[in-house]
Write an enzyme that holds these catalytic residues in place. Structure first.
Site, PDB file in Angstrom:
ATOM      1  N   SER A 128     -17.568 -21.622  -7.381  1.00 39.63           N
ATOM      2  CA  SER A 128     -17.539 -20.285  -7.975  1.00 39.63           C
ATOM      3  C   SER A 128     -16.968 -19.265  -7.002  1.00 39.63           C
ATOM      4  O   SER A 128     -17.148 -19.370  -5.797  1.00 39.63           O
ATOM      5  CB  SER A 128     -18.940 -19.824  -8.387  1.00 39.63           C
ATOM      6  OG  SER A 128     -18.874 -18.500  -8.899  1.00 39.63           O
ATOM      7  N   LYS A 183     -23.950 -25.175 -11.466  1.00 42.35           N
ATOM      8  CA  LYS A 183     -22.808 -24.271 -11.674  1.00 42.35           C
ATOM      9  C   LYS A 183     -22.831 -23.722 -13.100  1.00 42.35           C
ATOM     10  O   LYS A 183     -22.540 -22.545 -13.333  1.00 42.35           O
ATOM     11  CB  LYS A 183     -21.487 -25.007 -11.404  1.00 42.35           C
ATOM     12  CG  LYS A 183     -20.225 -24.238 -11.795  1.00 42.35           C
ATOM     13  CD  LYS A 183     -20.121 -22.916 -11.060  1.00 42.35           C
ATOM     14  CE  LYS A 183     -18.755 -22.245 -11.126  1.00 42.35           C
ATOM     15  NZ  LYS A 183     -18.089 -22.148 -12.387  1.00 42.35           N
ATOM     16  N   HIS A 186     -25.446 -21.137 -13.206  1.00 41.20           N
ATOM     17  CA  HIS A 186     -24.874 -19.964 -12.525  1.00 41.20           C
ATOM     18  C   HIS A 186     -24.045 -19.142 -13.508  1.00 41.20           C
ATOM     19  O   HIS A 186     -24.175 -17.921 -13.603  1.00 41.20           O
ATOM     20  CB  HIS A 186     -24.010 -20.413 -11.338  1.00 41.20           C
ATOM     21  CG  HIS A 186     -23.101 -19.342 -10.801  1.00 41.20           C
ATOM     22  ND1 HIS A 186     -21.926 -18.981 -11.433  1.00 41.20           N
ATOM     23  CD2 HIS A 186     -23.181 -18.536  -9.720  1.00 41.20           C
ATOM     24  CE1 HIS A 186     -21.339 -18.009 -10.761  1.00 41.20           C
ATOM     25  NE2 HIS A 186     -22.089 -17.712  -9.716  1.00 41.20           N
ATOM     26  N   ASN A 187     -23.186 -19.816 -14.245  1.00 39.28           N
ATOM     27  CA  ASN A 187     -22.326 -19.081 -15.182  1.00 39.28           C
ATOM     28  C   ASN A 187     -23.131 -18.455 -16.312  1.00 39.28           C
ATOM     29  O   ASN A 187     -22.818 -17.345 -16.754  1.00 39.28           O
ATOM     30  CB  ASN A 187     -21.251 -20.004 -15.749  1.00 39.28           C
ATOM     31  CG  ASN A 187     -20.159 -20.284 -14.745  1.00 39.28           C
ATOM     32  OD1 ASN A 187     -20.384 -20.221 -13.541  1.00 39.28           O
ATOM     33  ND2 ASN A 187     -18.974 -20.602 -15.211  1.00 39.28           N
ATOM     34  N   GLU A 190     -24.558 -15.431 -14.955  1.00 34.87           N
ATOM     35  CA  GLU A 190     -23.452 -14.466 -14.846  1.00 34.87           C
ATOM     36  C   GLU A 190     -23.228 -13.753 -16.193  1.00 34.87           C
ATOM     37  O   GLU A 190     -23.056 -12.523 -16.230  1.00 34.87           O
ATOM     38  CB  GLU A 190     -22.206 -15.234 -14.406  1.00 34.87           C
ATOM     39  CG  GLU A 190     -20.905 -14.472 -14.396  1.00 34.87           C
ATOM     40  CD  GLU A 190     -19.734 -15.427 -14.095  1.00 34.87           C
ATOM     41  OE1 GLU A 190     -19.848 -16.266 -13.170  1.00 34.87           O
ATOM     42  OE2 GLU A 190     -18.709 -15.342 -14.787  1.00 34.87           O
TER      43      GLU A 190
END
Ligand code: 2AM
Length: 478
Positions: A128, A183, A186-187, A190
């Site tokens: 990222s 990940k 994480h997104n 986000e």
């Protein structure tokens, strides 16, 4: 046979990652299906470090030291399978293939299994930080065997971002798909962060009556406090930007229909399968989706809204402070949900994920990098078994201080007819967790009524059913 590592797939992310590796002293063999890109990379940036251009997969593999280390930076999905299919026959036992693309963790699990059967290590690495991050230091989330990680660690640590305390933003997340799983989360987080900032913007604009420029100032102030984050900073920058063509605030020149590439959707789909409520992330995904339904929005634009009283200017400043509380509390809830999901994923897929270490490697490089993540790291350092971030002593104290303003913001937004799906979903999650009794009791009774789905009782063990259609007597159902 001189290259430390190979990179195949030289679009922007791949090129930048290759340059980052070369700038940090690694000899990097580079390859792309279309060789023109390989040549232009070496022509444009060859003086940044040691590159070994390769025209074919065979040439790339031949140039690598053993055990070979190869990073693929091609599109997720079929392209990744095609590239792996092309390279795998050229590799030997002990070689390591890293997929630095945005793969779905289930694909990573499959690929890891397939390559493991051939003795090849497969590492699914979430990366990222966008194009800049790839070049100057991303957050890297590798999943795979410990052996493969050990062979990659010095290189990954050399190219990863540095957290404020100097630690490299990478760690061995877990086996097989663990890296791509975190990940993905994480997104999702986000998405939630962006939605919450968007709601704050909407309220400051439409309820407080601030201009984009004034909102940029507010965001700038918040960015010096506990909401200090990359996303807050770039939001402020966007809001000070003027559209060259119209002279209007840039944000007013942009069509208000948000797009998505799919990682937020994956997060929610996976959360549904794991049975983890990630309502903050889900609302963010739905909000983007709803914004894009132009026909639906046009058909609904005549629906009545409330008559909103304009806010006095001295009230606006107070309201902005309240929004800071609501934004912080809602953010905390989204993170708590994301961490719950990582805990559940680790359990389901048998990953030994250090939840504090994940927070630590998100402190730098990645899109959600923020001062806040060091607090999350510290919460797990203090209690690795923490059930929810909301129960951390420091965080729960902050929620206690924020909740009054948080409720006021949701109430004010509702009175003014401004949608706050993120703020309100987060608040409902908070209140659900707090509640002594939930109407789930009635839900269970309804289920037993129409479908004999049974229920448990508060006062004794066992499973029960009431004969709703008959004498309404209760019977044991276990
Ligand atoms: P290209 O330049 O030859 O198109 C992002 O699309 C990167 O993935 C590009 O470097 C692209 O190579 C590469 N790519 C996409 N599909 C591929 C495939 N099936 N095989 C190899 N490389 C591929």
């Amino acid at each position: 046979t001189s290259a430390d590592i190979g990179v195949t797939g030289l679009a922007v992310m791949g090129s930048n990652l290759a340059r980052n590796l070369a700038r940090n002293g690694n000899t990097v063999a580079v390859h792309n299906r279309t060789p023109a890109k390989t040549r232009s990379l070496v022509e444009d940036f060859g003086d940044e470090g040691a590159f070994v251009p390769a025209e074919s997969p065979q040439e790339l593999v031949a140039s690598l030291k053993r055990p070979r280390r190869l990073i693929t930076m091609v599109k997720a999905g079929e392209a990744t399978d095609a590239v792996i299919g092309e390279f795998a026959p050229l590799l030997e036992e002990g070689d390591v293939v890293v997929d630095g693309g945005n793969a779905h963790f289930a694909d990573t699990r499959r690929r890891e299994r397939e390559l493991r059967e051939r003795g090849i290590h497969f590492v699914g690495a979430g990366i990222s930080g966008g194009e800049e991050g790839a070049l100057r230091g991303p957050s890297i989330m590798p999943g795979g065997s410990a052996e493969a990680y050990a062979s990659l660690a010095p290189m990954l640590e050399s190219i990863a971002a540095e957290a404020p305390d100097g630690a490299p933003c990478t760690t061995h997340v877990g086996t097989d798909g663990a890296g791509h799983f975190v990940k993905m989360v994480h997104n999702g987080i986000e998405y939630a962060d962006m939605q919450l900032i968007g709601e704050a913007f909407h309220l400051l604009r439409d309820v407080a009556g601030y201009t984009p420029e004034q909102i940029a100032d507010v965001f700038g102030t918040w960015n010096r406090g506990r909401l200090d984050s990359y996303l807050m900073e770039i939001s402020a920058q966007v809001l000070t930007h003027t559209d060259a063509e119209t002279g209007a605030p840039f944000v007013d020149a942009v069509a208000d229909s948000a797009e998505q590439k799919g990682t937020g959707r994956w997060t929610v789909q996976t959360a549904l399968e794991l049975g983890v409520p990630v309502s903050g992330i889900a609302e963010a995904v739905f909000a983007r989706s709803l914004s894009g339904h132009g026909v639906l929005r046009a058909a609904s634009s005549g629906l009545p809204g409330p008559r909103a009283e304009a806010m006095e200017s001295d009230a606006a400043g107070r309201f902005a402070d309240q929004i800071e509380q609501a934004l912080y509390a809602s953010k905390l809830v989204s993170y708590a949900q994301g961490w719950h999901m990582m805990r559940a994923g680790a359990q389901e897929y048998d990953w030994d994920i250090d939840l504090g270490a994940v927070a630590a490697i998100w402190r730098g490089g990645c899109i959600i990098r923020a001062a806040f993540l060091d607090r999350v790291r510290a919460a797990y350092a203090a209690d690795p078994g923490l059930t929810t971030l909301l129960a951390d002593e420091g965080f729960s104290r902050e929620l206690g201080r924020a909740q009054g303003d948080w409720r006021a913001v949701v109430a004010t937004a509702t009175r003014h007819g401004v949608p706050v799906p993120g703020f309100s979903a987060a608040l409902s999650y908070y209140d659900t967790l707090r509640a002594g009794r939930l109407p789930a009791a009635l839900t269970q009774a309804q289920r037993d009524f129409f479908g004999a789905h049974t229920y448990r009782r508060v006062d004794r063990e066992g499973v029960f059913h009431t004969r709703w259609g008959g004498d309404r007597g209760e019977e044991r159902a276990d």
